[in-house]
Design an enzyme around this catalytic site. Structure first.
Site, PDB file in Angstrom:
ATOM      1  N   ASP A  12       0.860  -1.183   0.000  1.00 19.88           N
ATOM      2  CA  ASP A  12       0.000   0.000   0.000  1.00 19.88           C
ATOM      3  C   ASP A  12       0.898   1.235   0.000  1.00 19.88           C
ATOM      4  OD1 ASP A  12      -1.886   1.943   0.326  1.00 19.88           O
ATOM      5  OD2 ASP A  12      -2.649   1.213   2.248  1.00 19.88           O
ATOM      6  N   ASP A 106      -2.848   2.580  -6.055  1.00 18.57           N
ATOM      7  CA  ASP A 106      -1.819   2.613  -5.008  1.00 18.57           C
ATOM      8  C   ASP A 106      -1.810   1.374  -4.119  1.00 18.57           C
ATOM      9  OD1 ASP A 106      -4.208   3.120  -3.762  1.00 18.57           O
ATOM     10  OD2 ASP A 106      -3.520   4.871  -2.650  1.00 18.57           O
ATOM     11  N   GLU A 107      -2.484   0.298  -4.544  1.00 17.33           N
ATOM     12  CA  GLU A 107      -2.470  -0.956  -3.788  1.00 17.33           C
ATOM     13  C   GLU A 107      -2.222  -2.125  -4.730  1.00 17.33           C
ATOM     14  OE1 GLU A 107      -5.307  -0.439   0.139  1.00 17.33           O
ATOM     15  OE2 GLU A 107      -6.104  -1.476  -1.607  1.00 17.33           O
TER      16      GLU A 107
END
Length: 356
Positions: A12, A106-107
């Protein structure tokens, strides 16, 4: 032959949009700022850690964020720049394994079960990955376990720029200590229902019968939560995602008061953008399963109306708009959105709680 324990990691990126902006403008590092709109109708996309100390959070109205932090600076989002940086992170991950699933910009989930780097250690591998990402000028936190759910929750344990491992033998005990709001899929509504029955932690769910939980949440939602709290999450890291829907939405510069104005906006602004995103010249080039219209009202409540159909029909969007408009009972509209659900060849049932 004993089954090989899976090694699943979730990376993350820490306050990604804010970190990206600090990379581009280092002067922002020493001031509280948010990415998003700071006007009366703006919304915070993300905030740096200095701003978070004042209570500024994602999805918060910009006006509320300014009240919490009067000195807050707002930065306009730059989607192309964020995607470019996200792709650089993906390149780093692909150096480690091709079993990567981007869950969002973003993960990223990684399946490291058969990874041979660093003597097969998922811990050492993710340490190395995070070190490489630092060289890009951003940081990331990681969770590692034998399943997606626990890896995702564990990625929050050492934020920012840290990682946390939950070995297979510790999964049940780890889940037992969690507040149910930490379990993916348990939103405010379902959490309140569960609290009303004295169910507040993973251990509480582990100590009741499946039938009891299904009576509280319903058959499907109860089963999913029961399985997750008992450490059973067999979801694979999916390296190729099938696009399930295409949509466009727009927050308006001022509240829309007339349905006729909204209809014109759908026709002149949203439908052309939807056709562009679907990459079709004519609606019948792309079969769909349903189409949906979304309204967010001036008090931030929202509603959606959907209908099953084989192809996008502009006139059906106008019908959906009329039905949704009546639900507002005279309130102004601050956001309009339309979308089309695409056919799902696999027709696989997603294990997600439905109560919320």
């Amino acid at each position: 032959m004993a089954e090989i324990a899976r090694k699943i990691a979730l990376l993350d990126l820490d306050a990604f949009f804010a970190s990206a902006e600090e990379l581009r403008n280092p002067k922002l590092k020493n001031r509280p700022f948010a990415v998003g709109g700071g006007g009366e109708r703006g919304v915070v996309a993300t905030a740096n850690y200095l701003a978070r100390q004042y209570g500024v959070r994602s999805a918060m109205p910009g006006s509320q964020a300014r009240k919490l932090c009067p000195q807050l600076t707002f930065v306009k989002p730059d989607g192309n720049y964020y995607r470019e940086l996200s792709n650089q992170v993906l390149d780093v991950l692909y150096e480690v394994t091709h079993r990567v699933e981007p869950a969002s910009i973003d993960e990223f989930y990684l399946d490291l079960t058969h990874n041979e780097l660093y003597r097969g250690s998922a811990t050492l591998t993710m340490n190395a990955v995070r070190e490489r990402i630092r060289s890009l000028g951003i940081t990331g936190s990681a969770g590692i376990s034998n399943q997606k759910m626990v890896a995702k929750i564990a990625s929050e344990e050492r934020k920012p720029d840290g990682q946390f491992v939950v070995p297979p033998d510790d999964v049940l005990d780890y889940i037992a200590k969690l507040n149910l709001k930490q379990i993916p899929g348990v939103g405010p509504k379902s959490q309140q229902v569960l609290t009303n029955y004295g169910l507040m932690t993973g251990k509480d769910i582990q100590n009741i019968e499946l039938q009891q939980l299904q009576e509280i949440l319903g058959e499907k939602a109860g089963y999913v939560l029961f399985e997750r709290c008992h450490g059973r999450d067999k979801r694979e890291v999916v390296t190729e995602r099938i696009r399930k829907s295409v949509g466009v939405e727009q927050t308006l510069t001022s509240d829309m008061k007339l349905e006729s104005t909204a209809q014109s906006y759908v026709q002149e602004n949203l439908l052309p953008k939807l056709r562009e995103r679907m990459k079709v010249k004519h609606w019948r080039e792309q079969p769909i399963r349903s189409q949906t219209l979304k309204l967010k009202f001036s008090d931030f409540t929202q509603t959606t109306v959907s209908r099953s159909t084989q192809f996008v029909s502009p006139s059906l969007f106008y019908e959906l708009l009329s039905e949704a408009w009546q639900r507002g009972k005279g309130k102004g509209v601050r956001l309009l959105g339309i979308s089309a659900a695409l056919p799902d060849p696999s027709e696989q049932l997603q294990l997600e709680l439905e109560l919320d």
